[in-house]
Design a protein around this motif. Structure first.
Motif, short mmCIF file in Angstrom:
data_model
loop_
_atom_site.label_atom_id
_atom_site.label_comp_id
_atom_site.label_asym_id
_atom_site.label_seq_id
_atom_site.Cartn_x
_atom_site.Cartn_y
_atom_site.Cartn_z
N LEU A 233 0.84 -1.19 0.00
CA LEU A 233 0.00 0.00 0.00
C LEU A 233 0.88 1.24 0.00
CD1 LEU A 233 -2.55 -1.09 2.74
CD2 LEU A 233 -2.93 -1.08 0.28
N ARG A 234 0.37 2.33 -0.58
CA ARG A 234 1.09 3.60 -0.57
C ARG A 234 0.19 4.63 0.09
NH1 ARG A 234 0.99 7.86 -4.19
NH2 ARG A 234 2.72 9.29 -3.93
N PHE A 235 0.73 5.27 1.13
CA PHE A 235 -0.02 6.28 1.86
C PHE A 235 0.51 7.66 1.49
CE2 PHE A 235 -0.23 2.46 4.53
CZ PHE A 235 -1.60 2.34 4.66
N GLU A 236 -0.39 8.56 1.15
CA GLU A 236 -0.03 9.94 0.79
C GLU A 236 0.38 10.74 2.02
OE1 GLU A 236 0.93 12.53 -2.02
OE2 GLU A 236 -0.06 10.66 -2.50
N SER A 237 -0.22 10.42 3.16
CA SER A 237 0.11 11.13 4.41
C SER A 237 -0.01 10.15 5.57
CB SER A 237 -0.84 12.32 4.61
OG SER A 237 -2.17 11.86 4.73
N SER A 238 0.44 10.57 6.72
CA SER A 238 0.34 9.75 7.93
C SER A 238 -1.07 9.85 8.50
CB SER A 238 1.36 10.21 8.97
OG SER A 238 2.66 10.09 8.45
N GLY A 239 -1.44 8.85 9.30
CA GLY A 239 -2.77 8.87 9.89
C GLY A 239 -2.95 7.78 10.93
N TRP A 240 -4.19 7.62 11.37
CA TRP A 240 -4.53 6.66 12.41
C TRP A 240 -5.62 5.74 11.89
CZ3 TRP A 240 -2.77 4.76 16.79
CH2 TRP A 240 -3.62 4.07 17.63
N CYS A 241 -5.48 4.44 12.14
CA CYS A 241 -6.49 3.46 11.77
C CYS A 241 -7.19 3.00 13.04
CB CYS A 241 -5.84 2.27 11.05
SG CYS A 241 -7.03 0.97 10.67
N PRO A 242 -8.44 3.45 13.28
CA PRO A 242 -9.13 3.08 14.51
C PRO A 242 -9.49 1.60 14.59
CG PRO A 242 -10.56 4.39 13.09
CD PRO A 242 -9.22 4.35 12.45
N GLU A 243 -9.70 0.94 13.47
CA GLU A 243 -10.05 -0.49 13.49
C GLU A 243 -8.90 -1.34 14.02
OE1 GLU A 243 -12.25 1.22 9.85
OE2 GLU A 243 -10.29 1.43 10.76
N LEU A 244 -7.68 -0.99 13.64
CA LEU A 244 -6.51 -1.76 14.07
C LEU A 244 -5.80 -1.13 15.27
CD1 LEU A 244 -4.96 -2.55 10.57
CD2 LEU A 244 -6.22 -4.12 12.05
N CYS A 245 -6.18 0.09 15.60
CA CYS A 245 -5.53 0.85 16.68
C CYS A 245 -4.02 1.00 16.42
CB CYS A 245 -5.79 0.22 18.04
SG CYS A 245 -7.51 0.28 18.52
N ILE A 246 -3.70 1.33 15.17
CA ILE A 246 -2.31 1.57 14.80
C ILE A 246 -2.23 2.83 13.95
CG2 ILE A 246 -1.59 -0.85 14.86
CD1 ILE A 246 -1.71 -0.78 11.76
N SER A 247 -1.06 3.41 13.91
CA SER A 247 -0.85 4.55 13.02
C SER A 247 -0.13 4.05 11.77
CB SER A 247 -0.04 5.63 13.72
OG SER A 247 1.24 5.13 14.06
N TYR A 248 -0.30 4.79 10.70
CA TYR A 248 0.43 4.49 9.47
C TYR A 248 1.14 5.77 9.06
CZ TYR A 248 -3.88 6.48 7.56
OH TYR A 248 -4.96 7.28 7.31
N THR A 249 2.24 5.62 8.34
CA THR A 249 3.03 6.78 7.95
C THR A 249 3.06 6.93 6.44
OG1 THR A 249 5.06 5.47 7.95
CG2 THR A 249 4.52 6.63 9.98
N GLN A 250 3.42 8.10 6.00
CA GLN A 250 3.51 8.39 4.58
C GLN A 250 4.54 7.46 3.95
OE1 GLN A 250 4.76 12.37 3.78
NE2 GLN A 250 4.65 12.13 1.57
N GLY A 251 4.20 6.93 2.81
CA GLY A 251 5.13 6.06 2.09
C GLY A 251 4.52 4.70 1.80
N PHE A 252 5.36 3.73 1.53
CA PHE A 252 4.93 2.39 1.16
C PHE A 252 4.93 1.48 2.38
CE2 PHE A 252 6.59 4.24 -2.72
CZ PHE A 252 5.61 3.89 -3.64
N TYR A 253 3.95 0.56 2.41
CA TYR A 253 3.84 -0.39 3.52
C TYR A 253 3.21 -1.67 3.01
CZ TYR A 253 2.26 -2.57 7.85
OH TYR A 253 2.04 -3.46 8.86
N THR A 254 3.81 -2.81 3.35
CA THR A 254 3.22 -4.11 3.02
C THR A 254 2.59 -4.69 4.28
OG1 THR A 254 4.92 -4.48 1.34
CG2 THR A 254 3.66 -6.41 2.07
N PRO A 255 1.28 -4.83 4.29
CA PRO A 255 0.60 -5.37 5.48
C PRO A 255 1.05 -6.79 5.79
CG PRO A 255 -0.96 -4.31 4.02
CD PRO A 255 0.33 -4.40 3.28
N ARG A 256 0.95 -7.16 7.08
CA ARG A 256 1.39 -8.49 7.53
C ARG A 256 0.36 -9.58 7.27
NH1 ARG A 256 2.43 -5.82 12.86
NH2 ARG A 256 4.02 -4.36 12.24
#
Length: 100
Positions: free
Chosen positions: A60-83
């Protein structure tokens, strides 16, 4: 294996024993039995089913950082491969791009 060798292997395994002369070979073998478990049989490679291909989870590619309430985790700007597939399904709505 001799009585002395059996005694020494037990001592090396950490078993507290009286002097070797206090035991018969049969007594030492009975003491050693729980420590010498047989190994499980190795499956025949011809008859073993092949492992299925691992599930490939897109990045996944995120344009900006944010918070995911369903997982109770934050994500940051950039690329991320979920587990996991579940994590991917939840985070994809926050992503701007799904890469393969």
């Amino acid at each position: 294996m001799t009585k002395q060798q059996l005694y020494e292997s037990l001592v090396k395994s950490g078993v507290q024993l009286a002097p070797v002369d206090a035991y018969t070979f049969k007594q030492l073998a009975e003491i050693a039995a729980p420590y010498h478990k047989s190994k499980p049989a190795v499956p025949d490679p011809v008859s073993a089913p092949a492992d299925p291909d691992p599930v490939k989870i897109p990045t996944l590619r995120f344009e900006s950082s944010g918070w995911c309430p369903e997982l109770c985790i934050s994500y940051t700007q950039g690329f991320y491969t979920p587990r996991s597939r579940r994590e991917y399904d939840i985070l994809k709505k926050y992503a701007t791009e799904h890469c393969r």
